[in-house]
Design an enzyme around this catalytic site. Structure first.
Site, mmCIF file in Angstrom:
data_model
loop_
_atom_site.group_PDB
_atom_site.id
_atom_site.type_symbol
_atom_site.label_atom_id
_atom_site.label_comp_id
_atom_site.label_asym_id
_atom_site.label_seq_id
_atom_site.Cartn_x
_atom_site.Cartn_y
_atom_site.Cartn_z
ATOM 1 N N HIS A 42 -5.275 -24.765 6.604
ATOM 2 C CA HIS A 42 -3.533 -25.007 6.620
ATOM 3 C C HIS A 42 -2.442 -25.783 7.364
ATOM 4 C CE1 HIS A 42 -4.345 -20.444 4.056
ATOM 5 N NE2 HIS A 42 -5.126 -21.561 4.506
ATOM 6 N N GLU A 90 -9.756 -14.523 -4.892
ATOM 7 C CA GLU A 90 -9.200 -16.555 -3.957
ATOM 8 C C GLU A 90 -10.018 -17.673 -4.654
ATOM 9 O OE1 GLU A 90 -6.576 -15.791 -0.874
ATOM 10 O OE2 GLU A 90 -6.436 -18.375 -0.630
ATOM 11 N N GLU A 112 1.739 -20.272 2.798
ATOM 12 C CA GLU A 112 1.024 -19.370 3.855
ATOM 13 C C GLU A 112 0.466 -20.631 4.824
ATOM 14 O OE1 GLU A 112 -2.836 -18.641 0.923
ATOM 15 O OE2 GLU A 112 -2.383 -16.013 1.899
ATOM 16 N N ARG A 123 -7.538 -7.883 10.359
ATOM 17 C CA ARG A 123 -8.767 -7.288 10.346
ATOM 18 C C ARG A 123 -9.272 -6.105 10.288
ATOM 19 N NH1 ARG A 123 -5.962 -9.764 14.382
ATOM 20 N NH2 ARG A 123 -6.572 -12.343 15.153
ATOM 21 N N HIS A 172 -2.032 -20.205 -4.332
ATOM 22 C CA HIS A 172 -1.062 -20.235 -2.319
ATOM 23 C C HIS A 172 -1.314 -21.427 -2.275
ATOM 24 C CE1 HIS A 172 -3.109 -16.593 -1.054
ATOM 25 N NE2 HIS A 172 -2.449 -16.328 -1.090
ATOM 26 N N ASP A 219 -6.143 -21.711 -4.591
ATOM 27 C CA ASP A 219 -5.224 -22.047 -2.796
ATOM 28 C C ASP A 219 -4.689 -23.554 -2.745
ATOM 29 O OD1 ASP A 219 -5.045 -22.208 0.183
ATOM 30 O OD2 ASP A 219 -5.290 -20.479 0.398
ATOM 31 N N HIS A 270 -9.940 -12.198 -0.545
ATOM 32 C CA HIS A 270 -11.692 -13.365 -0.425
ATOM 33 C C HIS A 270 -12.798 -12.810 -0.715
ATOM 34 C CE1 HIS A 270 -8.932 -15.538 2.738
ATOM 35 N NE2 HIS A 270 -8.357 -15.373 2.421
ATOM 36 N N HIS A 308 -2.390 -8.698 0.178
ATOM 37 C CA HIS A 308 -3.687 -9.751 -0.137
ATOM 38 C C HIS A 308 -4.175 -8.896 0.819
ATOM 39 C CE1 HIS A 308 -6.465 -12.000 2.175
ATOM 40 N NE2 HIS A 308 -5.957 -13.871 1.353
HETATM 41 ZN ZN ZN Z 1 -6.762 -20.279 3.172
HETATM 42 FE FE FE Z 2 -4.418 -18.516 0.371
HETATM 43 FE FE FE Z 3 -6.682 -15.791 1.468
#
Ligand code: ZN
Ligand code: FE
Ligand code: FE
Length: 278
Positions: free
Chosen positions: A226, A142, A256, A37, A211, A176, A107, A67
């Site tokens: 996910h 990503e 993930e 966060r 991912h 991903d 991201h 990440h």
């Molecule tokens: Zn995700």
């Molecule tokens: Fe991811």
């Molecule tokens: Fe991610």
């Protein structure tokens, strides 16, 4: 050999992550550079890095993926929010020189009401400020699910960002599987077609990591939830095929998936390795 691992807690440092990876049959891992966060990162402990190098060599760990906090928004209209993303990413990239030559995933961000084109330009601006000549880390954009106003749900948006980056040799993409599926790319029904489109729009040489996640939702849902491998709508067979595809099999794969403890990852890694070696 299939290079595969999962997201691990970084709270005990690099050497502990190498040990955790080795204990579940992984030969790579992903971790957050700091509290996801946001917040301040712990100083890097040189003794921990030395111990990590030894244990990584023993465990066959070569590549690792950091990440960025997922709350960063380099596309933000609010200059203070964009500045926070810049500072955090610059600080992370400086710290990553302690483990040279690795991967850093982020991201791209949300454009909110500005439109994707403005978002693309702002994300490229941030990259142009944080990338420096001689940095050894490859920064990965990503692929996103396209939820809300997320930038990066279309391959075209990622290509447009990369096109604007001066030091673009230092930039790549992390695909991903849950996100592209939720974004409408049918990796279960037409993996070859999706990869051909990625190659045409972005270039497969930009693809540096995967991912590997199943998705709770149907193709094109734009949800980003996910699921464990084989427990979602993509399925074990299709995700195993991603790891075995000739254009992808050399890449590092990162789970993930939702599990309560490491044994869930050990099981997924074992099943994916068995199918890969088939
Ligand atoms: Zn995700
Ligand atoms: Fe991811
Ligand atoms: Fe991610």
């Amino acid at each position: 050999m299939l290079t595969i691992g999962c997201h691990l807690s970084s709270s005990k440092g690099y050497a502990a992550m190498a040990d955790a990876a080795a204990s579940i049959g992984a030969d790579t891992f992903q971790f957050f550079t700091r509290n996801p966060r946001g917040g301040k990162a712990k100083a890097i402990d040189p003794a921990d890095v030395t111990a990590f190098r030894e244990r990584a060599a023993r465990a066959g760990i070569d590549v690792i993926l950091a990440h960025a906090p997922y709350t960063l928004n380099p596309a933000a209209a609010d200059e203070r929010v964009a500045e926070f993303a810049r500072q955090t990413m610059a600080d992370d990239l400086a710290r990553m020189e302690a483990t040279p030559g690795q991967l850093y995933n982020f991201h791209p961000g949300c454009h909110v009401k500005q439109g994707a084109d403005v978002g693309v330009a702002k994300i490229a601006d941030v990259l142009n400020e944080v990338l420096a000549p001689g940095q050894s880390t490859t920064v990965l954009l990503e692929t996103m699910a396209g939820k809300g106003t997320e930038v990066g749900g279309r391959f075209e948006e990622l290509a447009a960002i990369i096109e604007r980056v001066e030091l673009s040799d230092q930039v790549g993409v992390c695909l991903d599987t849950c996100h592209v599926w939720d974004g409408g790319y049918d990796i279960a029904g037409d993996l070859d077609g999706v990869l051909a489109e990625f190659d045409r729009v972005v270039g497969l040489d930009r693809l540096r990591a995967i991912h590997l996640n199943d998705s709770l939702n149907p193709l094109g849902a734009r949800k980003d939830r996910h699921a464990a491998i084989g427990e979602g709508r993509i399925g074990f067979e299709a995700l195993s095929a991603v790891t075995r595809h000739p254009a992808l099999r050399h890449l590092p794969f990162f789970l993930e998936t939702p599990h309560d403890d490491l044994s869930g990852y050990a099981d997924e890694i074992a099943r994916l390795r068995a199918a890969w070696e088939g």
